[in-house]
Design a protein around this motif. Structure first.
Motif, PDB file in Angstrom:
ATOM      1  N   TRP A  55       0.926  -1.194  -0.033  1.00 13.43           N
ATOM      2  CA  TRP A  55       0.375   0.246   0.236  1.00 13.43           C
ATOM      3  C   TRP A  55       1.058   1.630  -0.215  1.00 13.43           C
ATOM      4  CZ3 TRP A  55      -5.499  -0.977  -0.421  1.00 13.43           C
ATOM      5  CH2 TRP A  55      -5.795  -2.190  -0.064  1.00 13.43           C
ATOM      6  N   ILE A  56       2.220   1.161   0.535  1.00 11.73           N
ATOM      7  CA  ILE A  56       3.344   2.360   0.563  1.00 11.73           C
ATOM      8  C   ILE A  56       3.368   2.243  -0.765  1.00 11.73           C
ATOM      9  CG2 ILE A  56       5.242   3.041   1.002  1.00 11.73           C
ATOM     10  CD1 ILE A  56       4.876   1.563   4.022  1.00 11.73           C
ATOM     11  N   HIS A  61       4.126   4.410  -7.581  1.00  8.42           N
ATOM     12  CA  HIS A  61       4.509   2.884  -7.513  1.00  8.42           C
ATOM     13  C   HIS A  61       4.645   1.928  -6.151  1.00  8.42           C
ATOM     14  CE1 HIS A  61       5.297   4.309 -11.431  1.00  8.42           C
ATOM     15  NE2 HIS A  61       6.748   4.385 -11.931  1.00  8.42           N
ATOM     16  N   PRO A  62       3.929   1.614  -6.531  1.00 10.15           N
ATOM     17  CA  PRO A  62       3.404   0.196  -4.951  1.00 10.15           C
ATOM     18  C   PRO A  62       5.208   0.075  -5.167  1.00 10.15           C
ATOM     19  CG  PRO A  62       1.972  -0.174  -6.927  1.00 10.15           C
ATOM     20  CD  PRO A  62       2.994   0.858  -6.991  1.00 10.15           C
ATOM     21  N   LEU A  63       5.513  -0.329  -3.387  1.00  7.85           N
ATOM     22  CA  LEU A  63       7.102   0.395  -2.788  1.00  7.85           C
ATOM     23  C   LEU A  63       7.537  -1.962  -3.227  1.00  7.85           C
ATOM     24  CD1 LEU A  63       8.560   1.609  -1.198  1.00  7.85           C
ATOM     25  CD2 LEU A  63       7.549   0.211   0.576  1.00  7.85           C
ATOM     26  N   LEU A  64       5.907  -2.359  -3.475  1.00  9.44           N
ATOM     27  CA  LEU A  64       6.496  -3.789  -3.867  1.00  9.44           C
ATOM     28  C   LEU A  64       5.074  -4.183  -4.969  1.00  9.44           C
ATOM     29  CD1 LEU A  64       8.158  -5.598  -4.018  1.00  9.44           C
ATOM     30  CD2 LEU A  64       7.305  -7.212  -2.264  1.00  9.44           C
ATOM     31  N   PHE A 177       0.426  -8.753  -6.219  1.00  2.47           N
ATOM     32  CA  PHE A 177       0.508  -8.878  -7.375  1.00  2.47           C
ATOM     33  C   PHE A 177      -0.376  -8.522  -8.400  1.00  2.47           C
ATOM     34  CE2 PHE A 177       1.424 -12.366  -4.977  1.00  2.47           C
ATOM     35  CZ  PHE A 177       2.794 -13.515  -5.829  1.00  2.47           C
ATOM     36  N   VAL A 178      -1.736  -7.325  -7.458  1.00  2.00           N
ATOM     37  CA  VAL A 178      -2.528  -6.943  -8.585  1.00  2.00           C
ATOM     38  C   VAL A 178      -2.674  -5.230  -8.301  1.00  2.00           C
ATOM     39  CG1 VAL A 178      -3.368  -8.809  -8.888  1.00  2.00           C
ATOM     40  CG2 VAL A 178      -4.628  -6.823  -6.971  1.00  2.00           C
ATOM     41  N   GLY A 179      -1.705  -4.878  -7.465  1.00  2.00           N
ATOM     42  CA  GLY A 179      -2.108  -2.883  -6.504  1.00  2.00           C
ATOM     43  C   GLY A 179      -2.451  -3.486  -5.509  1.00  2.00           C
ATOM     44  N   SER A 180      -2.365  -1.960  -4.737  1.00  2.00           N
ATOM     45  CA  SER A 180      -3.798  -1.872  -3.375  1.00  2.00           C
ATOM     46  C   SER A 180      -4.621  -1.380  -4.136  1.00  2.00           C
ATOM     47  CB  SER A 180      -2.883  -1.007  -3.111  1.00  2.00           C
ATOM     48  OG  SER A 180      -2.099   0.270  -3.596  1.00  2.00           O
ATOM     49  N   ASP A 181      -4.454  -0.258  -5.647  1.00  2.00           N
ATOM     50  CA  ASP A 181      -5.924   0.477  -5.814  1.00  2.00           C
ATOM     51  C   ASP A 181      -6.721  -0.490  -7.103  1.00  2.00           C
ATOM     52  OD1 ASP A 181      -3.961   2.831  -5.538  1.00  2.00           O
ATOM     53  OD2 ASP A 181      -3.440   2.939  -7.176  1.00  2.00           O
TER      54      ASP A 181
END
Length: 473
Positions: A55-56, A61-64, A177-181
């Motif tokens: 979420w960071i 871009h996501p941190l991971l 794997f899909v991203g927080s958004d």
């Protein structure tokens, strides 16, 4: 002299299996001490870190992010695509060698202190278990006792809370794997609209529930390959959780003569989450959780003996009391390999551009000559191949560098600005129209600008040299 104490673990098999190979469930006792206090603090931090990691965001871009279906990856501010395999190799090889160096120096400290398996079992699931069912003795007595409504009620509450925790972990796992958004978007829509991610989440929930709720130490003992690798990474100078045999033996009740400091209370065995007896030496099943150190130190204080009968130490120092040589051939090899990988990675990153643009002359007649308003003009046809290495689309304006328009040069494009989608290769054609007299004045090279509509830290203005061709007479 071997002990006949019934508390001794079986010498010919794991303590977590019976004579027929069936699972023997462990009920590790609670322990308090210095190491446990620091592990609790670290686990609390890591639980928040692991859950918050996807979420960071850094630069949007996501941190991971490990978006395998779309073949895009974000790792601590760096963005990669599948064709960036060399750089991904550097990332994962660096992590692997870093773990090898850590193991060589400090043994399985990763397993006992920072592995997600340990962190979530000790920091979440065992706490739920103790809160609902009580201490290890109460849990064992209840499981071995007859069926009752209280037993059914407590088990139901425990597994319901386990399910809630597993759902939270599975959703956070899916965000990697899909991203927080994208995950939030999926959560607001029907599962049928995102059936594959929903299925992944459901299966992940089941795996987490099975592993953290029931399988537990069996994963470390049976499934995790790292335990097998530790013998390759470690040597006799590596720090590990070890029992001081010189000081502890012979244990109480094993000899009629002088006894060592070990009173054979089996407290170290009772608190072990993988069911081993640390007094038998370094074992594959030991995850270096330090529970046995705190348990033994507690006993030593009660019998007024020095702490450290079980402690962090190396096999070589336990045998000959010599200082640990931190700098030795094995560690030097790991450090040199790690420095080499980091240097190669830094060099590769320094030469990497977020927007790659390759300018080529079109495959046709080198030039065209036309007459316009009584002037002889030359037209050259070029093509630019764009590659956008970021996760965002970008619009690029093509323009002539300063001073060329005044000399009668004109840049003609098919479309301007050019839209380049994230991770996509895009081709665009443009034409350079210039007076024939320009060549006669010995000008055969000009510059064009690739100017992003929104310049930021990722996209900078690029200058490209263009060689002009035409008749010199």
């Amino acid at each position: 002299m071997g002990s006949l104490n019934p508390k001794d673990l079986p010498p010919d098999r794991l303590s977590t299996t019976d004579e027929k190979g069936n699972r023997v469930y462990l009920y590790p006792a609670e322990v308090k001490g210095v190491f446990q206090k620091w592990r609790t603090r670290l686990h609390a931090f890591l639980i928040v870190f692991f859950l918050a990691l996807p979420w960071i965001k850094i630069q949007g871009h996501p941190l991971l992010l490990l978006d395998i279906p779309h073949r895009r990856f974000a790792i601590f501010g760096l963005t990669f695509w599948a064709h960036d395999a060399p750089m991904l190799f550097f990332v994962f090889a660096t992590l692997f060698l870093g773990l090898a160096l850590l193991t060589c120096l400090l043994g399985r400290v990763w397993c006992g202190w920072a592995c997600p398996q340990t962190v979530f079992i000790e920091g979440v699931f065992r706490r739920i278990e103790r809160w609902v069912e009580g201490d290890s003795v109460s849990r064992k007595q209840r499981d071995e006792g007859p069926f009752s409504l209280q037993k059914l009620f407590k088990k139901s509450i425990k597994w319901f809370l386990f399910l809630l925790a597993s759902l939270l972990l599975a959703h956070s796992f899916l965000a990697y794997f899909v991203g927080s958004d994208e995950l939030l978007q999926m959560m607001r829509s029907s599962p049928s609209e995102n059936f594959t991610p929903f299925l992944v989440m459901a299966i992940s929930t089941g795996i987490v529930l099975f592993d953290f709720g029931w399988f537990r130490e069996q994963f470390c003992v049976i499934a995790c390959p790292y335990g097998r690798f530790q013998s390759v990474f470690m040597d006799s100078h590596s720090i590990s959780v070890a029992y001081d045999e010189k000081r502890g033996e012979p244990r109480r009740g094993q000899s009629a003569e002088k006894e060592g400091d070990c009173i054979n209370c089996y407290r170290c065995v009772q608190v072990c989450p993988t069911g081993i007896d640390i007094r038998r030496g370094l074992q594959l099943e030991c995850v270096a959780c330090t529970a046995c150190i705190d348990a033994c130190d507690e006993v030593m204080l009660k019998i007024e003996r020095p702490k450290g009968l079980i402690r962090y130490d190396s096999i070589s120092r336990l045998k000959n009391s010599k200082p640990i040589p931190w700098i030795r051939p094995r560690t030097l090899v790991y450090v040199l390999l790690l420095l080499g990988l980091l240097s190669a990675f830094a060099y590769t990153l320094s030469r990497r551009e977020t927007l790659n643009a390759m300018l080529l002359r079109a495959k046709e007649t080198p030039y065209q000559q036309i007459e316009e308003n009584g002037k002889s003009l030359i037209i050259n046809h070029f093509r630019i191949n764009f590659s956008n290495e970021s996760f965002h689309p970008i619009k690029i304006n093509l323009d002539l560098a300063e001073g060329w328009k005044e000399k009668g040069i004109e840049l003609i494009t098919v479309s301007n600005p050019v839209l380049i989608e994230a991770g996509i290769n895009t081709k665009t054609d443009f034409f350079i129209k210039f007076p024939k007299t320009l060549l006669m004045s010995q000008v055969n090279s000009i510059q064009i600008l690739l100017r992003p509509e929104k310049e930021d830290s990722e996209f900078k203005i690029q200058r490209k040299d263009v060689t002009l061709m035409g008749p010199f007479q």
